[in-house]
Design a protein around this motif. Structure first.
Motif, PDB file in Angstrom:
ATOM      1  N   ILE A  84       0.886  -1.165   0.000  1.00 26.92           N
ATOM      2  CA  ILE A  84       0.000   0.000   0.000  1.00 26.92           C
ATOM      3  C   ILE A  84       0.919   1.208   0.000  1.00 26.92           C
ATOM      4  CG2 ILE A  84      -1.740   1.308   1.262  1.00 26.92           C
ATOM      5  CD1 ILE A  84      -2.733  -1.368   2.407  1.00 26.92           C
ATOM      6  N   VAL A  85       0.823   2.024  -1.068  1.00 26.11           N
ATOM      7  CA  VAL A  85       1.765   3.135  -1.255  1.00 26.11           C
ATOM      8  C   VAL A  85       1.036   4.400  -1.693  1.00 26.11           C
ATOM      9  CG1 VAL A  85       3.737   1.661  -1.843  1.00 26.11           C
ATOM     10  CG2 VAL A  85       2.196   2.419  -3.643  1.00 26.11           C
ATOM     11  N   LYS A  86       1.755   5.522  -1.557  1.00 23.90           N
ATOM     12  CA  LYS A  86       1.271   6.807  -2.063  1.00 23.90           C
ATOM     13  C   LYS A  86       2.173   7.223  -3.223  1.00 23.90           C
ATOM     14  CE  LYS A  86      -0.674   8.987   2.058  1.00 23.90           C
ATOM     15  NZ  LYS A  86      -0.510  10.094   3.005  1.00 23.90           N
TER      16      LYS A  86
ATOM     17  N   THR B 165      -3.399   7.167  -3.338  1.00 19.93           N
ATOM     18  CA  THR B 165      -3.000   5.985  -2.572  1.00 19.93           C
ATOM     19  C   THR B 165      -3.381   4.751  -3.379  1.00 19.93           C
ATOM     20  OG1 THR B 165      -3.373   7.155  -0.499  1.00 19.93           O
ATOM     21  CG2 THR B 165      -3.229   4.769  -0.376  1.00 19.93           C
ATOM     22  N   LEU B 166      -2.426   3.818  -3.513  1.00 24.31           N
ATOM     23  CA  LEU B 166      -2.619   2.639  -4.353  1.00 24.31           C
ATOM     24  C   LEU B 166      -2.360   1.354  -3.595  1.00 24.31           C
ATOM     25  CD1 LEU B 166      -0.520   3.799  -7.432  1.00 24.31           C
ATOM     26  CD2 LEU B 166      -2.988   3.880  -7.236  1.00 24.31           C
ATOM     27  N   ILE B 167      -3.009   0.279  -4.046  1.00 22.65           N
ATOM     28  CA  ILE B 167      -2.675  -1.069  -3.605  1.00 22.65           C
ATOM     29  C   ILE B 167      -2.020  -1.742  -4.807  1.00 22.65           C
ATOM     30  CG2 ILE B 167      -3.531  -3.312  -2.860  1.00 22.65           C
ATOM     31  CD1 ILE B 167      -5.868  -1.885  -1.526  1.00 22.65           C
ATOM     32  N   LEU B 168      -0.774  -2.166  -4.639  1.00 24.98           N
ATOM     33  CA  LEU B 168      -0.069  -2.893  -5.694  1.00 24.98           C
ATOM     34  C   LEU B 168      -0.093  -4.364  -5.335  1.00 24.98           C
ATOM     35  CD1 LEU B 168       3.060  -0.581  -6.089  1.00 24.98           C
ATOM     36  CD2 LEU B 168       0.897  -0.462  -7.309  1.00 24.98           C
ATOM     37  N   ARG B 169      -0.593  -5.186  -6.237  1.00 29.95           N
ATOM     38  CA  ARG B 169      -0.671  -6.632  -5.999  1.00 29.95           C
ATOM     39  C   ARG B 169       0.254  -7.360  -6.960  1.00 29.95           C
ATOM     40  NH1 ARG B 169      -4.809  -7.486  -2.444  1.00 29.95           N
ATOM     41  NH2 ARG B 169      -6.462  -5.950  -2.445  1.00 29.95           N
TER      42      ARG B 169
ATOM     43  N   THR C 204      -7.150   3.188  -3.941  1.00 32.42           N
ATOM     44  CA  THR C 204      -7.871   2.936  -2.697  1.00 32.42           C
ATOM     45  C   THR C 204      -8.071   4.255  -1.945  1.00 32.42           C
ATOM     46  OG1 THR C 204      -7.913   1.574  -0.701  1.00 32.42           O
ATOM     47  CG2 THR C 204      -5.762   2.396  -1.388  1.00 32.42           C
ATOM     48  N   GLN C 205      -8.696   4.184  -0.767  1.00 26.84           N
ATOM     49  CA  GLN C 205      -8.917   5.394   0.026  1.00 26.84           C
ATOM     50  C   GLN C 205      -7.570   5.982   0.456  1.00 26.84           C
ATOM     51  OE1 GLN C 205     -10.625   2.457   1.096  1.00 26.84           O
ATOM     52  NE2 GLN C 205     -12.456   3.029   0.001  1.00 26.84           N
ATOM     53  N   PRO C 206      -7.511   7.305   0.616  1.00 21.24           N
ATOM     54  CA  PRO C 206      -6.261   7.934   1.051  1.00 21.24           C
ATOM     55  C   PRO C 206      -5.761   7.339   2.367  1.00 21.24           C
ATOM     56  CG  PRO C 206      -7.841   9.592   0.354  1.00 21.24           C
ATOM     57  CD  PRO C 206      -8.566   8.279   0.351  1.00 21.24           C
ATOM     58  N   ALA C 207      -4.464   7.029   2.409  1.00 13.91           N
ATOM     59  CA  ALA C 207      -3.865   6.416   3.598  1.00 13.91           C
ATOM     60  C   ALA C 207      -3.465   7.501   4.595  1.00 13.91           C
ATOM     61  CB  ALA C 207      -2.656   5.590   3.199  1.00 13.91           C
ATOM     62  N   GLU C 208      -3.327   7.081   5.844  1.00 14.99           N
ATOM     63  CA  GLU C 208      -3.017   8.015   6.926  1.00 14.99           C
ATOM     64  C   GLU C 208      -1.519   8.255   7.109  1.00 14.99           C
ATOM     65  OE1 GLU C 208      -5.398   9.695   8.698  1.00 14.99           O
ATOM     66  OE2 GLU C 208      -6.754   8.779   7.245  1.00 14.99           O
ATOM     67  N   PHE C 209      -0.679   7.375   6.566  1.00 17.37           N
ATOM     68  CA  PHE C 209       0.755   7.486   6.831  1.00 17.37           C
ATOM     69  C   PHE C 209       1.424   8.637   6.069  1.00 17.37           C
ATOM     70  CE2 PHE C 209       0.347   4.202   3.477  1.00 17.37           C
ATOM     71  CZ  PHE C 209       1.132   4.768   2.467  1.00 17.37           C
TER      72      PHE C 209
END
Length: 155
Positions: free
Chosen positions: A47-49, A101-105, A129-134
């Motif tokens: 999970i990355v930005k 924000t992305l999910i890479l599979r 995906t939804q914006p991540a908090e990190f």
């Protein structure tokens, strides 16, 4: 004798039918952090930005049906442990917008000019995906580390 063979065939047939009806359980994806990536590995879920995106190559004409357009972008992506360059191809380029924000599979590590690049080929998936908090740790760029292939001989 013919009856015994027929019974065996029937039992094998019903056995394969039972196997077809069984549902195979999917494994839960194991997510890794950017700083855990190493050269020559694959099958990573992250999970990355997206920090930025630069178009490297744009070939072909969209107007022509028989010529496919090829687009390649190098995108700096990261998480709370570090950053790495991601090579986005064709449709992936449209998704790689800064701040997304992305999910890479099923991502893999490619080596380019002795440094690591992350890529997702046809066997993987890039999902928004939804914006991540990190907050992305920008001072740990794994693509700036230069690797050297060394042959090790056993003595």
């Amino acid at each position: 004798m013919a009856t015994t063979t027929t019974k065996t065939q029937k039992s094998q047939g019903s056995e394969s039918q039972e196997n077809a009806n069984k549902i195979t359980e999917k494994r839960k994806p194991v997510f890794v952090k950017v700083d855990q990536l190493t050269p020559g590995t694959n099958g990573h879920n992250l999970i990355v930005k997206v920090l930025n995106s630069n178009t490297v190559l744009q070939k072909g004409r969209a107007a022509s049906q028989h010529l496919r357009q090829t687009r390649i972008s190098e995108c700096l992506i990261g998480d709370e442990t570090g950053t790495i360059l991601f090579t986005a191809r064709n449709d992936q380029v449209d998704v790689m917008k800064p701040g997304t924000t992305l999910i890479l599979r099923n991502a893999k590590i490619d080596m380019f000019k002795s440094s690591m690049r992350l890529a997702v080929d046809k066997w993987g998936r890039v999902e928004v995906t939804q914006p991540a908090e990190f907050v992305v740790k920008e001072d740990n760029n794994l693509s700036l580390v230069e690797y050297e292939l060394v042959n090790v001989t056993e003595e």
